[in-house]
Design a protein around this motif. Structure first.
Motif, PDB file in Angstrom:
ATOM      1  N   VAL A  90      34.465  25.847  42.100  1.00  0.00           N
ATOM      2  CA  VAL A  90      33.923  25.254  43.325  1.00  0.00           C
ATOM      3  C   VAL A  90      35.011  24.424  44.007  1.00  0.00           C
ATOM      4  CG1 VAL A  90      32.149  23.727  44.268  1.00  0.00           C
ATOM      5  CG2 VAL A  90      31.632  25.169  42.282  1.00  0.00           C
ATOM      6  N   GLY A  91      35.228  24.675  45.297  1.00  0.00           N
ATOM      7  CA  GLY A  91      36.332  24.032  45.998  1.00  0.00           C
ATOM      8  C   GLY A  91      37.648  24.590  45.493  1.00  0.00           C
ATOM      9  N   CYS A  92      37.737  25.912  45.444  1.00  0.00           N
ATOM     10  CA  CYS A  92      38.850  26.599  44.776  1.00  0.00           C
ATOM     11  C   CYS A  92      40.169  26.481  45.501  1.00  0.00           C
ATOM     12  CB  CYS A  92      38.507  28.067  44.569  1.00  0.00           C
ATOM     13  SG  CYS A  92      38.270  28.985  46.126  1.00  0.00           S
ATOM     14  N   GLY A  93      40.142  26.125  46.785  1.00  0.00           N
ATOM     15  CA  GLY A  93      41.390  26.045  47.532  1.00  0.00           C
ATOM     16  C   GLY A  93      42.118  27.369  47.518  1.00  0.00           C
ATOM     17  N   GLY A  94      43.431  27.314  47.326  1.00  0.00           N
ATOM     18  CA  GLY A  94      44.246  28.530  47.333  1.00  0.00           C
ATOM     19  C   GLY A  94      44.193  29.331  46.056  1.00  0.00           C
ATOM     20  N   GLY A  95      43.445  28.852  45.054  1.00  0.00           N
ATOM     21  CA  GLY A  95      43.192  29.672  43.882  1.00  0.00           C
ATOM     22  C   GLY A  95      44.022  29.378  42.646  1.00  0.00           C
ATOM     23  N   LEU A  96      44.652  28.211  42.558  1.00  0.00           N
ATOM     24  CA  LEU A  96      45.478  27.911  41.385  1.00  0.00           C
ATOM     25  C   LEU A  96      44.665  27.965  40.082  1.00  0.00           C
ATOM     26  CD1 LEU A  96      47.651  24.914  42.662  1.00  0.00           C
ATOM     27  CD2 LEU A  96      48.373  27.281  42.326  1.00  0.00           C
ATOM     28  N   LEU A  97      43.554  27.246  40.039  1.00  0.00           N
ATOM     29  CA  LEU A  97      42.734  27.260  38.834  1.00  0.00           C
ATOM     30  C   LEU A  97      41.970  28.570  38.698  1.00  0.00           C
ATOM     31  CD1 LEU A  97      41.700  25.816  36.326  1.00  0.00           C
ATOM     32  CD2 LEU A  97      39.934  24.743  37.748  1.00  0.00           C
ATOM     33  N   SER A  98      41.504  29.126  39.806  1.00  0.00           N
ATOM     34  CA  SER A  98      40.776  30.400  39.757  1.00  0.00           C
ATOM     35  C   SER A  98      41.619  31.480  39.080  1.00  0.00           C
ATOM     36  CB  SER A  98      40.393  30.852  41.171  1.00  0.00           C
ATOM     37  OG  SER A  98      39.503  29.965  41.789  1.00  0.00           O
ATOM     38  N   GLU A  99      42.884  31.564  39.460  1.00  0.00           N
ATOM     39  CA  GLU A  99      43.752  32.588  38.872  1.00  0.00           C
ATOM     40  C   GLU A  99      44.033  32.298  37.401  1.00  0.00           C
ATOM     41  OE1 GLU A  99      47.187  33.987  40.769  1.00  0.00           O
ATOM     42  OE2 GLU A  99      46.179  34.513  42.650  1.00  0.00           O
ATOM     43  N   ALA A 100      44.181  31.029  37.050  1.00  0.00           N
ATOM     44  CA  ALA A 100      44.400  30.692  35.636  1.00  0.00           C
ATOM     45  C   ALA A 100      43.202  31.105  34.792  1.00  0.00           C
ATOM     46  CB  ALA A 100      44.667  29.203  35.495  1.00  0.00           C
ATOM     47  N   LEU A 101      42.005  30.881  35.309  1.00  0.00           N
ATOM     48  CA  LEU A 101      40.788  31.292  34.598  1.00  0.00           C
ATOM     49  C   LEU A 101      40.718  32.811  34.480  1.00  0.00           C
ATOM     50  CD1 LEU A 101      38.279  28.861  36.357  1.00  0.00           C
ATOM     51  CD2 LEU A 101      39.112  28.661  33.998  1.00  0.00           C
ATOM     52  N   ALA A 102      41.062  33.503  35.565  1.00  0.00           N
ATOM     53  CA  ALA A 102      41.034  34.968  35.544  1.00  0.00           C
ATOM     54  C   ALA A 102      42.069  35.517  34.573  1.00  0.00           C
ATOM     55  CB  ALA A 102      41.278  35.510  36.951  1.00  0.00           C
ATOM     56  N   ARG A 103      43.232  34.881  34.517  1.00  0.00           N
ATOM     57  CA  ARG A 103      44.286  35.327  33.602  1.00  0.00           C
ATOM     58  C   ARG A 103      43.841  35.195  32.141  1.00  0.00           C
ATOM     59  NH1 ARG A 103      47.802  32.630  35.848  1.00  0.00           N
ATOM     60  NH2 ARG A 103      48.588  34.228  37.266  1.00  0.00           N
ATOM     61  N   ALA A 104      42.946  34.240  31.882  1.00  0.00           N
ATOM     62  CA  ALA A 104      42.425  34.048  30.529  1.00  0.00           C
ATOM     63  C   ALA A 104      41.266  34.994  30.215  1.00  0.00           C
ATOM     64  CB  ALA A 104      41.968  32.599  30.354  1.00  0.00           C
ATOM     65  N   GLY A 105      40.905  35.855  31.155  1.00  0.00           N
ATOM     66  CA  GLY A 105      39.887  36.864  30.899  1.00  0.00           C
ATOM     67  C   GLY A 105      38.521  36.582  31.489  1.00  0.00           C
ATOM     68  N   ALA A 106      38.381  35.475  32.221  1.00  0.00           N
ATOM     69  CA  ALA A 106      37.085  35.166  32.823  1.00  0.00           C
ATOM     70  C   ALA A 106      36.839  36.029  34.057  1.00  0.00           C
ATOM     71  CB  ALA A 106      37.026  33.686  33.199  1.00  0.00           C
ATOM     72  N   ARG A 107      35.572  36.251  34.348  1.00  0.00           N
ATOM     73  CA  ARG A 107      35.172  36.927  35.587  1.00  0.00           C
ATOM     74  C   ARG A 107      34.895  35.823  36.603  1.00  0.00           C
ATOM     75  NH1 ARG A 107      30.151  40.013  33.601  1.00  0.00           N
ATOM     76  NH2 ARG A 107      30.196  38.403  31.998  1.00  0.00           N
ATOM     77  N   VAL A 108      35.791  35.647  37.537  1.00  0.00           N
ATOM     78  CA  VAL A 108      35.831  34.426  38.340  1.00  0.00           C
ATOM     79  C   VAL A 108      35.359  34.645  39.769  1.00  0.00           C
ATOM     80  CG1 VAL A 108      37.292  32.518  39.138  1.00  0.00           C
ATOM     81  CG2 VAL A 108      37.795  33.637  36.954  1.00  0.00           C
ATOM     82  N   THR A 109      34.529  33.723  40.226  1.00  0.00           N
ATOM     83  CA  THR A 109      34.189  33.582  41.635  1.00  0.00           C
ATOM     84  C   THR A 109      34.755  32.250  42.100  1.00  0.00           C
ATOM     85  OG1 THR A 109      32.122  34.825  41.383  1.00  0.00           O
ATOM     86  CG2 THR A 109      32.323  33.420  43.336  1.00  0.00           C
ATOM     87  N   GLY A 110      35.453  32.261  43.214  1.00  0.00           N
ATOM     88  CA  GLY A 110      35.984  31.032  43.791  1.00  0.00           C
ATOM     89  C   GLY A 110      35.348  30.802  45.145  1.00  0.00           C
ATOM     90  N   ILE A 111      34.835  29.590  45.381  1.00  0.00           N
ATOM     91  CA  ILE A 111      34.206  29.304  46.671  1.00  0.00           C
ATOM     92  C   ILE A 111      34.849  28.087  47.321  1.00  0.00           C
ATOM     93  CG2 ILE A 111      32.024  30.342  45.960  1.00  0.00           C
ATOM     94  CD1 ILE A 111      30.845  27.514  45.710  1.00  0.00           C
ATOM     95  N   ASP A 112      34.908  28.135  48.631  1.00  0.00           N
ATOM     96  CA  ASP A 112      35.475  27.039  49.413  1.00  0.00           C
ATOM     97  C   ASP A 112      34.949  27.181  50.840  1.00  0.00           C
ATOM     98  OD1 ASP A 112      38.318  25.257  48.638  1.00  0.00           O
ATOM     99  OD2 ASP A 112      37.501  25.141  50.661  1.00  0.00           O
ATOM    100  N   LEU A 113      35.097  26.099  51.626  1.00  0.00           N
ATOM    101  CA  LEU A 113      34.681  26.131  53.029  1.00  0.00           C
ATOM    102  C   LEU A 113      35.855  25.950  53.973  1.00  0.00           C
ATOM    103  CD1 LEU A 113      31.339  24.108  52.797  1.00  0.00           C
ATOM    104  CD2 LEU A 113      31.611  26.564  53.136  1.00  0.00           C
TER     105      LEU A 113
END
Length: 234
Positions: free
Chosen positions: A56-79
């Motif tokens: 939530v509040g993923c911004g440009g995706g730094l944490l989202s990509e780290a989570l995805a790299r660890a194998g998670a199925r990731v949704t990133g949301i921002d406004l």
């Protein structure tokens, strides 16, 4: 449903940073330095491989990509639409898969309650008019047994000195006006909202950062920046 829990002045600030979001030496430099510590805090507490994760509040995706790299199925949301465009573009470089959506967390909670094993909300709560609403929505999005991870800034004089005077005015690590002291949140306030949302607070940990050495680490002190982990009862 259009969310009213958004400060368009705040999202505009981050849209202005969009073009250099992934530059480790640009205006988002502190985020790059802090991201590994934040990711490790999550990875130590949940099994990410195959987990359904929401950033939530993923911004440009730094944490989202780290989570995805660890194998998670990731949704990133921002406004902030320009920042989301950068996040989507960076997937072509990283080769990772993240579902980025421009949607308010309250709207997503109404659509998909109980859909995620992991919800992260890092450095966002101090940028919205109603942080309690965000926490309630995050809690709703968790399935029973799921965990919520938060990070924010404490409302203390030392946090004002470090995050505003130091980072924005003296060292110029962030654009002036990035933070507003009155929106910082005390751990007791976070704990109260977490419990009111039906979650069990499992941990509070401080997050320290030396901008000169670019080293970040966890600490016992929550005087400036801190992390929180809460679990939804099974």
């Amino acid at each position: 449903m259009i969310s009213t829990n958004v400060d368009r002045g705040e999202t505009a600030k981050f849209d202005r940073l969009a073009a250099r979001w992934w530059d480790p030496d640009g205006e988002s430099r502190p985020l790059h330095d802090l991201n590994p510590v934040r990711f490790a805090y999550v990875a130590e507490r949940v099994a990410l491989d195959g987990a359904r994760a929401l950033d939530v509040g993923c911004g440009g995706g730094l944490l989202s990509e780290a989570l995805a790299r660890a194998g998670a199925r990731v949704t990133g949301i921002d406004l902030a639409p320009a920042v989301l465009d950068v996040a989507r573009l960076h997937l072509h470089e990283s080769g990772l898969s993240v579902d980025y959506r421009e949607i308010a967390v309250e709207t997503l909670a109404a659509e998909m309650p109980g859909s995620y094993d992991v919800v992260t909300c890092m450095e966002m709560l101090e940028h919205v008019p109603d942080p309690a609403s965000v926490i309630r929505a995050c809690a709703s999005l968790l399935e029973p047994g799921g965990r919520l991870f938060l990070s924010t800034l404490n409302r203390t004089p030392v946090a004002f000195g470090s995050a505003i005077l130091g980072a924005e005015y003296l060292l110029r690590l962030l654009p002036r006006g990035t933070h507003r002291y009155g929106q910082f949140l005390k751990p007791s306030e976070i704990a109260g909202e977490v419990r009111a949302s039906g979650l069990v607070l499992e941990d509070l940990s401080g997050l320290a950062y030396n901008p000169l050495t670019r080293r970040a680490w966890r600490t016992a002190s929550v005087a400036v920046n801190y992390l929180a982990c809460a679990k939804k009862p099974a």
